[in-house]
Design a protein around this motif. Structure first.
Motif, PDB file in Angstrom:
ATOM      1  N   SER A  46       0.804  -1.235   0.000  1.00 26.00           N
ATOM      2  CA  SER A  46       0.000   0.000   0.000  1.00 26.00           C
ATOM      3  C   SER A  46       0.829   1.274   0.000  1.00 26.00           C
ATOM      4  N   LYS A  47       2.141   1.167   0.273  1.00 24.47           N
ATOM      5  CA  LYS A  47       2.978   2.360   0.364  1.00 24.47           C
ATOM      6  C   LYS A  47       3.388   2.794  -1.042  1.00 24.47           C
ATOM      7  N   MET A  48       2.440   3.341  -1.769  1.00 18.36           N
ATOM      8  CA  MET A  48       2.734   3.728  -3.149  1.00 18.36           C
ATOM      9  C   MET A  48       1.847   4.883  -3.570  1.00 18.36           C
ATOM     10  N   GLU A  49       2.294   5.545  -4.619  1.00 12.03           N
ATOM     11  CA  GLU A  49       1.496   6.581  -5.275  1.00 12.03           C
ATOM     12  C   GLU A  49       1.270   6.153  -6.712  1.00 12.03           C
ATOM     13  N   ILE A  50       0.108   6.479  -7.229  1.00  8.09           N
ATOM     14  CA  ILE A  50      -0.254   6.119  -8.597  1.00  8.09           C
ATOM     15  C   ILE A  50      -0.401   7.408  -9.393  1.00  8.09           C
ATOM     16  N   ILE A  51       0.491   7.603 -10.354  1.00 12.06           N
ATOM     17  CA  ILE A  51       0.522   8.838 -11.137  1.00 12.06           C
ATOM     18  C   ILE A  51      -0.061   8.576 -12.517  1.00 12.06           C
ATOM     19  N   LEU A  52      -1.237   9.129 -12.773  1.00  9.44           N
ATOM     20  CA  LEU A  52      -1.886   8.986 -14.071  1.00  9.44           C
ATOM     21  C   LEU A  52      -1.517  10.193 -14.929  1.00  9.44           C
ATOM     22  N   VAL A  53      -0.919   9.930 -16.089  1.00  7.09           N
ATOM     23  CA  VAL A  53      -0.530  11.012 -16.994  1.00  7.09           C
ATOM     24  C   VAL A  53      -1.389  10.913 -18.252  1.00  7.09           C
ATOM     25  N   ASP A  54      -2.384  11.772 -18.327  1.00  7.15           N
ATOM     26  CA  ASP A  54      -3.261  11.829 -19.505  1.00  7.15           C
ATOM     27  C   ASP A  54      -2.533  12.582 -20.611  1.00  7.15           C
TER      28      ASP A  54
ATOM     29  N   ALA B 169       7.488  10.596 -23.500  1.00  3.29           N
ATOM     30  CA  ALA B 169       7.408  11.880 -22.798  1.00  3.29           C
ATOM     31  C   ALA B 169       6.475  11.787 -21.598  1.00  3.29           C
ATOM     32  N   ALA B 170       5.370  11.044 -21.755  1.00  5.77           N
ATOM     33  CA  ALA B 170       4.418  10.897 -20.649  1.00  5.77           C
ATOM     34  C   ALA B 170       5.062  10.166 -19.473  1.00  5.77           C
ATOM     35  N   ARG B 171       5.827   9.136 -19.773  1.00  3.68           N
ATOM     36  CA  ARG B 171       6.518   8.405 -18.705  1.00  3.68           C
ATOM     37  C   ARG B 171       7.512   9.309 -17.977  1.00  3.68           C
ATOM     38  N   ASN B 172       8.313  10.020 -18.750  1.00  6.23           N
ATOM     39  CA  ASN B 172       9.323  10.877 -18.132  1.00  6.23           C
ATOM     40  C   ASN B 172       8.691  12.010 -17.312  1.00  6.23           C
ATOM     41  N   TYR B 173       7.569  12.516 -17.798  1.00  6.92           N
ATOM     42  CA  TYR B 173       6.865  13.544 -17.033  1.00  6.92           C
ATOM     43  C   TYR B 173       6.373  12.956 -15.712  1.00  6.92           C
ATOM     44  N   GLY B 174       5.847  11.741 -15.780  1.00 10.69           N
ATOM     45  CA  GLY B 174       5.402  11.079 -14.559  1.00 10.69           C
ATOM     46  C   GLY B 174       6.541  10.866 -13.581  1.00 10.69           C
ATOM     47  N   VAL B 175       7.706  10.477 -14.091  1.00 14.99           N
ATOM     48  CA  VAL B 175       8.877  10.279 -13.231  1.00 14.99           C
ATOM     49  C   VAL B 175       9.281  11.598 -12.568  1.00 14.99           C
ATOM     50  N   SER B 176       9.184  12.700 -13.318  1.00 11.59           N
ATOM     51  CA  SER B 176       9.567  14.003 -12.746  1.00 11.59           C
ATOM     52  C   SER B 176       8.663  14.395 -11.578  1.00 11.59           C
ATOM     53  N   LEU B 177       7.471  13.843 -11.508  1.00 10.68           N
ATOM     54  CA  LEU B 177       6.533  14.143 -10.440  1.00 10.68           C
ATOM     55  C   LEU B 177       6.611  13.141  -9.291  1.00 10.68           C
ATOM     56  N   ALA B 178       7.316  12.044  -9.511  1.00  3.63           N
ATOM     57  CA  ALA B 178       7.335  10.941  -8.554  1.00  3.63           C
ATOM     58  C   ALA B 178       8.001  11.328  -7.238  1.00  3.63           C
ATOM     59  N   GLN B 179       7.380  10.938  -6.139  1.00  2.65           N
ATOM     60  CA  GLN B 179       7.922  11.170  -4.797  1.00  2.65           C
ATOM     61  C   GLN B 179       8.767   9.992  -4.327  1.00  2.65           C
ATOM     62  N   GLY B 180       8.555   8.828  -4.893  1.00  3.41           N
ATOM     63  CA  GLY B 180       9.279   7.643  -4.457  1.00  3.41           C
ATOM     64  C   GLY B 180      10.700   7.591  -4.981  1.00  3.41           C
ATOM     65  N   LYS B 181      11.563   6.838  -4.302  1.00  2.00           N
ATOM     66  CA  LYS B 181      12.936   6.653  -4.759  1.00  2.00           C
ATOM     67  C   LYS B 181      13.038   5.537  -5.784  1.00  2.00           C
TER      68      LYS B 181
ATOM     69  N   THR C   3      19.716  11.127 -21.688  1.00  2.00           N
ATOM     70  CA  THR C   3      20.364  11.099 -23.007  1.00  2.00           C
ATOM     71  C   THR C   3      19.516  10.361 -24.043  1.00  2.00           C
ATOM     72  N   GLY C   4      18.244  10.146 -23.734  1.00  2.00           N
ATOM     73  CA  GLY C   4      17.366   9.417 -24.644  1.00  2.00           C
ATOM     74  C   GLY C   4      17.043  10.205 -25.912  1.00  2.00           C
ATOM     75  N   ASP C   5      16.569   9.491 -26.912  1.00  2.41           N
ATOM     76  CA  ASP C   5      16.167  10.093 -28.182  1.00  2.41           C
ATOM     77  C   ASP C   5      14.644  10.116 -28.241  1.00  2.41           C
ATOM     78  N   SER C   6      14.070  11.300 -28.235  1.00  2.00           N
ATOM     79  CA  SER C   6      12.609  11.442 -28.197  1.00  2.00           C
ATOM     80  C   SER C   6      11.943  10.912 -29.460  1.00  2.00           C
ATOM     81  N   ARG C   7      12.732  10.663 -30.515  1.00  2.00           N
ATOM     82  CA  ARG C   7      12.161  10.155 -31.768  1.00  2.00           C
ATOM     83  C   ARG C   7      11.885   8.654 -31.717  1.00  2.00           C
ATOM     84  N   ILE C   8      12.390   7.979 -30.708  1.00  2.00           N
ATOM     85  CA  ILE C   8      12.222   6.525 -30.637  1.00  2.00           C
ATOM     86  C   ILE C   8      10.774   6.189 -30.321  1.00  2.00           C
ATOM     87  N   THR C   9      10.137   5.458 -31.213  1.00  2.00           N
ATOM     88  CA  THR C   9       8.774   4.977 -30.972  1.00  2.00           C
ATOM     89  C   THR C   9       8.697   3.458 -31.058  1.00  2.00           C
TER      90      THR C   9
END
Length: 392
Positions: free
Chosen positions: A31-39, A72-84, A184-190
């Protein structure tokens, strides 16, 4: 265990499955978790559903961005993350209720940089299969990672498959390590975006834990990438390949990874070839030199052998360029192509932007280039590069 686990869920037009996904997270034993939804700029009701779910449980947080893609959505979510430590779940998937309690117990015990587990594949026909890491379960220190994991993680030559599942959703990763790799990631990678993170995280890790268990349900649908290959897929695959090559060279492990990377890329190339060209993979397949020929050009294809036939199939199926004539000096020998192929003298009768030489042998190609120049063809219109075979 008092360690906060941040779970990031990137969402795009997933109104039909978001609740199932988030509910599987809320039912976790841990239960010690946060759930970050990035729309990620959804155009359906996904954003409203995210807000509703956030209003029901304080562990759920909803954020909204313009559409920039899952990376980008994942990285944005990571930037908001409180957990280590962080992990991810795709919005159309779900997980078993004891996944995080088991994985976080291992984290609490060993404090690794990364923990990896397998996955359960649920297809649209109700068939369920599993994929486990081929790495034996256990704790691996830095030297062991280099000796026992890196040499086979993308491709195990003895078992003809990857030794580590690439999905970041089956991993728990130290946030600092993720940021180091993602920086150092490439944002063009899909294509291969998970592999670009998980394998590089492993290559940089000082300690890793492998758990030969499966809790994550990967749900295959009509919207899965395997159904969405088109002519642009080849450029996207090349972007991924070039990025990984550069990264591995910087890490000093390119000699171990070169063959692995090429074998791994076949997982994208083969379905792309089948979907785009409808070509049997047993036949020789050569990549048309798209980088040297502008889309919509009028071309003459020179060569009726295996390379020329492969190029012609490429062009017929993609309509990338218009073939004004197909020629070969020995055209009379190709009786199966009667009516389709003619003499190089046809070049005097038609207009064209390029003559594309479909010949594999360097010396023969040079002779043809000289002949064409002597016929009055501008050197700038003559195109040849060593044909790149995509299979075999």
């Amino acid at each position: 265990m008092n360690i906060v686990l941040s779970v990031i869920v990137p969402i795009y037009n997933s109104e039909e499955c978001i609740e199932r996904c988030v509910q599987s997270l809320l039912l976790q034993d841990y239960s010690k978790m946060e759930i970050i939804l990035v729309d990620d700029g959804s155009t359906d009701n996904s954003g409203k559903i995210c807000e509703m779910l956030a209003g029901r449980d304080t562990r759920v947080k909803a954020y909204h961005t313009e559409n920039r893609g899952s990376v980008a959505a994942r990285n944005y979510g990571v930037s908001l993350a409180q957990g280590k430590v962080i992990t991810f779940v795709d919005s159309d998937d779900w997980i078993e209720p004891d996944m995080y309690s088991h994985m976080m117990s291992a984290y609490d015990m060993y404090e690794p940089d990364i923990i990896s587990s397998g996955l359960i594949i649920d297809d649209m026909f109700g068939t369920r299969t599993t994929e486990y890491d081929l790495i034996p379960e256990g704790v691996y220190e830095e030297a062991q990672i280099k000796q026992e994991i890196i040499p086979t993680m993308m491709y195990d030559a003895e078992r003809y498959k990857r030794a580590v599942t690439p999905s970041v959703c089956t991993k728990i990763i130290r946030k600092d390590l993720w940021n180091e790799v993602a920086r150092t990631g490439d944002s063009r990678i899909t294509y291969g975006e998970d592999a670009a993170l998980s394998y590089l995280c492993l290559a940089k890790a000082r300690k890793a834990v492998f758990m030969n268990k499966v809790w994550y349900h990967y749900c295959v649908s009509d919207n899965s990438m395997v159904h969405n290959f088109d002519i642009n897929s080849f450029e996207k695959i090349k972007i991924f390949m070039d990025y990984m090559e550069k990264a591995y060279k910087e890490l000093g492990i390119w000699t171990q990874m070169e063959t692995q990377l090429k074998e791994y890329v076949k997982n994208f190339l083969y379905p792309a070839i089948k979907n785009v060209f409808d070509i049997k993979l047993d036949d020789p397949i050569y990549l048309f030199p798209y980088d040297l020929v502008k889309s919509g050009s009028q071309i003459v294809l020179y060569g009726a052998g295996k390379v020329g036939r492969s190029y012609m199939e490429n062009l017929e199926r993609t309509n990338y360029a218009r073939v004004e004539a197909w020629v070969d000096k020995a055209y009379h020998k190709y009786t199966d192509l009667k009516g389709k192929i003619g003499s190089p003298r046809l070049l005097w009768e038609i207009c064209f932007d390029y003559v594309v030489i479909a010949i594999e042998n360097d010396e023969v190609a040079q002779v043809i280039q000289k002949d064409l120049f002597n016929m009055g063809v501008d050197r700038g219109k003559i195109v040849w590069k060593k044909p790149e075979r995509l299979n075999g």
